[in-house]
Design a protein around this motif. Structure first.
Motif, PDB file in Angstrom:
ATOM      1  N   GLY A 129      71.969  12.643  61.361  1.00  0.00           N
ATOM      2  CA  GLY A 129      70.526  12.519  61.486  1.00  0.00           C
ATOM      3  C   GLY A 129      69.999  12.902  62.854  1.00  0.00           C
ATOM      4  N   GLY A 130      68.730  12.600  63.074  1.00  0.00           N
ATOM      5  CA  GLY A 130      68.076  12.896  64.342  1.00  0.00           C
ATOM      6  C   GLY A 130      67.787  11.625  65.122  1.00  0.00           C
ATOM      7  N   PRO A 131      67.011  11.732  66.195  1.00  0.00           N
ATOM      8  CA  PRO A 131      66.729  10.544  67.021  1.00  0.00           C
ATOM      9  C   PRO A 131      66.034   9.434  66.254  1.00  0.00           C
ATOM     10  N   THR A 132      65.049   9.775  65.430  1.00  0.00           N
ATOM     11  CA  THR A 132      64.328   8.743  64.689  1.00  0.00           C
ATOM     12  C   THR A 132      65.242   8.046  63.686  1.00  0.00           C
ATOM     13  N   GLY A 133      66.041   8.820  62.958  1.00  0.00           N
ATOM     14  CA  GLY A 133      66.951   8.223  61.992  1.00  0.00           C
ATOM     15  C   GLY A 133      68.018   7.374  62.663  1.00  0.00           C
ATOM     16  N   GLN A 134      68.538   7.826  63.793  1.00  0.00           N
ATOM     17  CA  GLN A 134      69.566   7.050  64.495  1.00  0.00           C
ATOM     18  C   GLN A 134      68.992   5.763  65.065  1.00  0.00           C
ATOM     19  N   ALA A 135      67.772   5.823  65.583  1.00  0.00           N
ATOM     20  CA  ALA A 135      67.146   4.601  66.093  1.00  0.00           C
ATOM     21  C   ALA A 135      66.906   3.602  64.965  1.00  0.00           C
ATOM     22  N   GLY A 136      66.465   4.072  63.819  1.00  0.00           N
ATOM     23  CA  GLY A 136      66.273   3.178  62.685  1.00  0.00           C
ATOM     24  C   GLY A 136      67.576   2.599  62.166  1.00  0.00           C
ATOM     25  N   ALA A 137      68.653   3.395  62.185  1.00  0.00           N
ATOM     26  CA  ALA A 137      69.954   2.888  61.742  1.00  0.00           C
ATOM     27  C   ALA A 137      70.472   1.809  62.683  1.00  0.00           C
ATOM     28  N   LYS A 183      59.196   5.250  71.856  1.00  0.00           N
ATOM     29  CA  LYS A 183      59.059   4.658  70.521  1.00  0.00           C
ATOM     30  C   LYS A 183      60.435   4.398  69.884  1.00  0.00           C
ATOM     31  N   ASP A 184      61.426   5.253  70.178  1.00  0.00           N
ATOM     32  CA  ASP A 184      62.769   5.035  69.640  1.00  0.00           C
ATOM     33  C   ASP A 184      63.421   3.805  70.267  1.00  0.00           C
ATOM     34  N   ARG A 185      63.237   3.626  71.573  1.00  0.00           N
ATOM     35  CA  ARG A 185      63.799   2.445  72.245  1.00  0.00           C
ATOM     36  C   ARG A 185      63.112   1.169  71.771  1.00  0.00           C
ATOM     37  N   ALA A 231      68.502   3.964  77.411  1.00  0.00           N
ATOM     38  CA  ALA A 231      67.405   4.704  78.043  1.00  0.00           C
ATOM     39  C   ALA A 231      67.760   6.167  78.246  1.00  0.00           C
ATOM     40  N   ASP A 232      69.047   6.468  78.432  1.00  0.00           N
ATOM     41  CA  ASP A 232      69.461   7.862  78.605  1.00  0.00           C
ATOM     42  C   ASP A 232      69.684   8.553  77.262  1.00  0.00           C
ATOM     43  N   VAL A 286      72.396  -2.507  76.212  1.00  0.00           N
ATOM     44  CA  VAL A 286      72.533  -1.756  74.959  1.00  0.00           C
ATOM     45  C   VAL A 286      73.171  -0.412  75.287  1.00  0.00           C
ATOM     46  N   LEU A 287      74.323  -0.140  74.663  1.00  0.00           N
ATOM     47  CA  LEU A 287      75.027   1.127  74.830  1.00  0.00           C
ATOM     48  C   LEU A 287      75.089   1.836  73.482  1.00  0.00           C
ATOM     49  N   VAL A 288      74.763   3.118  73.513  1.00  0.00           N
ATOM     50  CA  VAL A 288      74.804   3.943  72.303  1.00  0.00           C
ATOM     51  C   VAL A 288      75.800   5.067  72.547  1.00  0.00           C
TER      52      VAL A 288
END
Length: 311
Positions: A251-259, A224-226, A217-218, A209-211
């Motif tokens: 957005g932030g980390p939580t919003g980006q993880a949910g998206a 919880k986001d991963r 992981a980086d 998985v690349l973001v």
């Protein structure tokens, strides 16, 4: 007398400065003691740095545009509070006036009514926030234009198509039918959560998985986001069988993880439509529309109040 002399000297100084800075001023003599009588001439008084003064007398047949050129606005609604809305109303009225003699359709009571664009979408199209009565006025004029036979006004049909609202369920089914896996085996989907938007490509692979070009992981240090990103694979039992590459912004980390999780869910459905019931039961198919409640004036946060102190 000293105060009057001081005011008189100040007036002379200001008058001399005005004469030196202004090359020409216009004096309109329009009214007399009789309110029903208007003079038919205008006196133009020209000032210069010297003591010479010249009066130019214009008759009522001559124009003063040569002496005062003022740039006129392109729209007659320029000085109104909402020029975009007023220009749009004028455009609709012009179309109604232009096609006032065009034959109209026969009224069919069994035919479904024409649905027009929603108010919030029309606000985005016009770039302003309409009131309810303004939106109703626009839809009434659109209904009147819709009664005109399009065989006699084909350009009107293209104009009204910009404001029609089609069946959302049918449009959603058509969009889902168009989504297929590309020749390289990739499925593209768009995921959204809060203020974040993610473009997700899912292809069969080893589970990488690349973001934004960075390993997940980086990019997401919190566990919880991963876990939320990999949750669609965990529910379907496909963990480690697909590679994911995503571009996310806002957005932030939580919003980006949910998206990203929302985009992965939609991409997995493109790969295998049989997974949709499982993902829907896990409440992953429908976008999570919850957002942070706005702060209220006079409160510390959305609902939290400041500590009340008697003294």
């Amino acid at each position: 007398m000293s105060k009057l002399r001081f005011a008189y000297n100040i007036g002379r100084v200001l008058g001399n400065n005005l004469k030196s800075q202004c090359s020409r001023t216009t004096t309109f003599k329009s009214y007399s003691s009789n309110p029903n009588l208007i003079f038919s001439f205008v006196i133009l008084r020209s000032f210069s740095t010297g003591k010479t003064q010249q009066n130019i007398r214009l008759s009522k047949h001559e124009s003063i545009d040569n002496f005062s050129k003022v740039e006129r606005p392109a729209s007659i609604s320029y000085f109104t509070a909402k020029p975009t809305y007023n220009d749009f109303i004028i455009q609709l009225d012009d179309l109604l006036h232009k096609h006032r003699t065009t034959p109209t359709k026969l009224i069919d009571k069994n035919a479904p009514p024409t649905l027009w664009i929603l108010k919030q979408h029309l606000d985005e199209k016009l770039g302003l926030r309409l009131k309810t009565n303004q939106y109703r006025l626009i839809t009434r004029k659109l209904h009147r234009l819709d009664k005109i036979m399009f065989e006699f006004a084909p350009e009107l049909h293209n104009f009204l198509d910009l404001f029609r609202r089609y069946d959302p369920e049918k449009e959603k089914k058509d969009i889902e039918a168009m989504k297929t896996v590309d020749p390289y085996g990739r499925a593209l989907a768009i995921g959204r959560r809060k203020e974040a938007t993610a473009q997700v490509w899912v292809v069969e692979g080893d589970g990488h998985v690349l973001v934004n070009g960075i390993p997940v992981a980086d990019y997401f240090p919190l566990l919880k986001d991963r876990e939320s990103i990999l949750y669609p694979f965990q529910v379907t039992g496909l963990l480690g069988k697909y590679n994911v590459w995503t571009k996310v912004k806002g957005g932030g980390p939580t919003g980006q993880a949910g998206a990203i999780a929302h985009g992965i869910t939609k991409a997995l459905i493109i790969h295998n439509s049989d997974l949709k019931p499982i993902l829907r039961e896990a409440k992953l198919v429908t976008r999570d529309t919850r957002v942070v409640e706005r702060k209220k004036p006079g409160l510390a946060k959305a609902r939290k109040r400041y500590t009340w102190v008697k003294r």
